[in-house]
Scaffold this active site. Sequence first.
Site, PDB file in Angstrom:
ATOM      1  N   PRO A 108      74.110  62.829  44.991  1.00 47.79           N
ATOM      2  CA  PRO A 108      73.117  63.714  43.999  1.00 47.79           C
ATOM      3  C   PRO A 108      73.721  65.247  44.412  1.00 47.79           C
ATOM      4  O   PRO A 108      73.887  65.307  45.487  1.00 47.79           O
ATOM      5  CB  PRO A 108      70.790  63.904  44.127  1.00 47.79           C
ATOM      6  N   ALA A 111      71.363  68.378  46.118  1.00 47.09           N
ATOM      7  CA  ALA A 111      70.533  67.824  46.862  1.00 47.09           C
ATOM      8  C   ALA A 111      70.675  68.791  48.255  1.00 47.09           C
ATOM      9  O   ALA A 111      69.632  67.354  48.777  1.00 47.09           O
ATOM     10  CB  ALA A 111      70.193  67.105  46.375  1.00 47.09           C
ATOM     11  N   GLY A 112      71.930  68.868  49.107  1.00 46.95           N
ATOM     12  CA  GLY A 112      71.663  68.287  50.767  1.00 46.95           C
ATOM     13  C   GLY A 112      72.752  67.116  51.098  1.00 46.95           C
ATOM     14  O   GLY A 112      72.530  67.304  52.511  1.00 46.95           O
ATOM     15  N   LEU A 113      73.272  65.621  49.905  1.00 53.56           N
ATOM     16  CA  LEU A 113      73.540  65.339  50.480  1.00 53.56           C
ATOM     17  C   LEU A 113      75.347  65.496  51.029  1.00 53.56           C
ATOM     18  O   LEU A 113      76.563  64.450  50.448  1.00 53.56           O
ATOM     19  CB  LEU A 113      73.312  64.175  49.544  1.00 53.56           C
ATOM     20  N   SER A 116      80.199  68.047  46.998  1.00 54.00           N
ATOM     21  CA  SER A 116      80.841  68.401  47.207  1.00 54.00           C
ATOM     22  C   SER A 116      82.298  68.388  47.886  1.00 54.00           C
ATOM     23  O   SER A 116      82.921  68.288  47.880  1.00 54.00           O
ATOM     24  CB  SER A 116      80.377  70.084  47.108  1.00 54.00           C
ATOM     25  N   ALA A 118      82.391  65.935  50.547  1.00 56.32           N
ATOM     26  CA  ALA A 118      82.792  64.528  50.028  1.00 56.32           C
ATOM     27  C   ALA A 118      83.987  64.732  48.356  1.00 56.32           C
ATOM     28  O   ALA A 118      85.523  63.951  48.615  1.00 56.32           O
ATOM     29  CB  ALA A 118      81.935  63.227  49.435  1.00 56.32           C
ATOM     30  N   ASP A 159      79.504  68.708  56.954  1.00 59.01           N
ATOM     31  CA  ASP A 159      79.854  67.933  55.869  1.00 59.01           C
ATOM     32  C   ASP A 159      81.383  67.941  55.656  1.00 59.01           C
ATOM     33  O   ASP A 159      81.729  66.531  55.049  1.00 59.01           O
ATOM     34  CB  ASP A 159      79.722  69.100  54.535  1.00 59.01           C
TER      35      ASP A 159
HETATM   36  O1  PMV Z   1      72.114  71.111  52.164  1.00 57.61           O
HETATM   37  P1  PMV Z   1      73.327  71.033  52.695  1.00 57.61           P
HETATM   38  O2  PMV Z   1      73.925  70.061  52.452  1.00 57.61           O
HETATM   39  O3  PMV Z   1      74.739  72.272  52.190  1.00 57.61           O
HETATM   40  O4  PMV Z   1      74.258  71.509  54.064  1.00 57.61           O
HETATM   41  C1  PMV Z   1      74.047  73.211  55.080  1.00 57.61           C
HETATM   42  C2  PMV Z   1      73.200  72.906  56.052  1.00 57.61           C
HETATM   43  C3  PMV Z   1      73.414  74.232  57.032  1.00 57.61           C
HETATM   44  O5  PMV Z   1      73.288  74.178  57.791  1.00 57.61           O
HETATM   45  C4  PMV Z   1      72.654  75.210  56.391  1.00 57.61           C
HETATM   46  C5  PMV Z   1      75.086  75.015  56.446  1.00 57.61           C
HETATM   47  C6  PMV Z   1      75.763  74.653  57.815  1.00 57.61           C
HETATM   48  O6  PMV Z   1      77.527  75.218  56.456  1.00 57.61           O
HETATM   49  O7  PMV Z   1      76.167  74.210  57.764  1.00 57.61           O
END
Ligand code: PMV
Length: 331
Positions: A108, A111-113, A116, A118, A159
Amino acid sequence: MNRVVASAPGKVILFGEHAVVYGEPAIAAAIRRRVYVSVEEIATDRIEIESRNLKIRESMRLEKCTRGELEGVSAELKPLWHLCHKMLELHGHPLKHGLRVEIRSEIPESAGLGSSAALATALALALKEIFSVDMSPNDIWNIAFESEKIVHGRPSGIDNTLSLHGGVILYRKGSMKRIRLGQTIPLVVGDTGVSRSTGKMVARVRMLREKYPDVIEEVIRAIGRLSLLSVQALVDGDLEKLGDLMNINQGLLEALGVSSPEISMLVNAARKAGALGAKLTGAGGGGCIIALPAKNAINNVVESIKRVGRDAFLAEIEFEGARIESGGAHG
Ligand code: PMV
């Protein structure tokens, strides 16, 4: 004409989001959900990019992309156009044909996974194969990271590192160390369905830190210590301890102002259903939570999140990073 399909996994952050931006360690794991990018040579002088998930399709003359004249492209596809431009700029103009880029994702978005990162990593790998150029893993990382900066402003790079290498890592800006798990960890991901911007959440923490530097610095350092404490628990397979550390981390993220009512709702639903620990994962403000179910409680935790009307799934840890799925030098 050549066609290459590359893929890269998404990720969850187990510990240390936000603190990692300030040089603290974080723990993150790749998950078995991937973005697939197909790059195919086509008999035109254009590059076409189509995202099936976002239902967006754009096209541009090769020459224009090579020169980096990217005005008019959508915000969603801009990082990808930028990546295509950088590849063309770096490697001259090795193409005799145009290119058709197609994206399909199991992760998704927003959503923090790590969707982008990947995507950028899989696209960089697919283009490297189509261009038939030598690029080290570090080169792939760098070019994907440049594109990630367009999405997130000042990303930590965590990421990209997981999309490229897979597995579970202890990450600090500029360095990473693999962690060997004592046993597999069942992780349930719950999606609040609320999209958020990592850049905005990072900026929110930065502002709070500027306003209350003494307090916020302590919170950030405490989060870093949780990451370090969790390493041994991961190696030992000590799920109880990991659950405790996740719950403490969630409390500290709340102190940083990055939780939300929806996140709390899912965290509580998971804990009530037998999760040893639960916390937001990624930037917060919406996006996803992760929960560590006690043995035999996996289905309960998934169902409990679904009962409050949100999507949930069991995320297995993925030990393989970005890879060529078909075509290119590898088959
Ligand atoms: O939500 P995501 O997957 O973009 O993760 C962000 C993680 C942070 O620590 C808040 C920012 C970062 O660049 O590490």
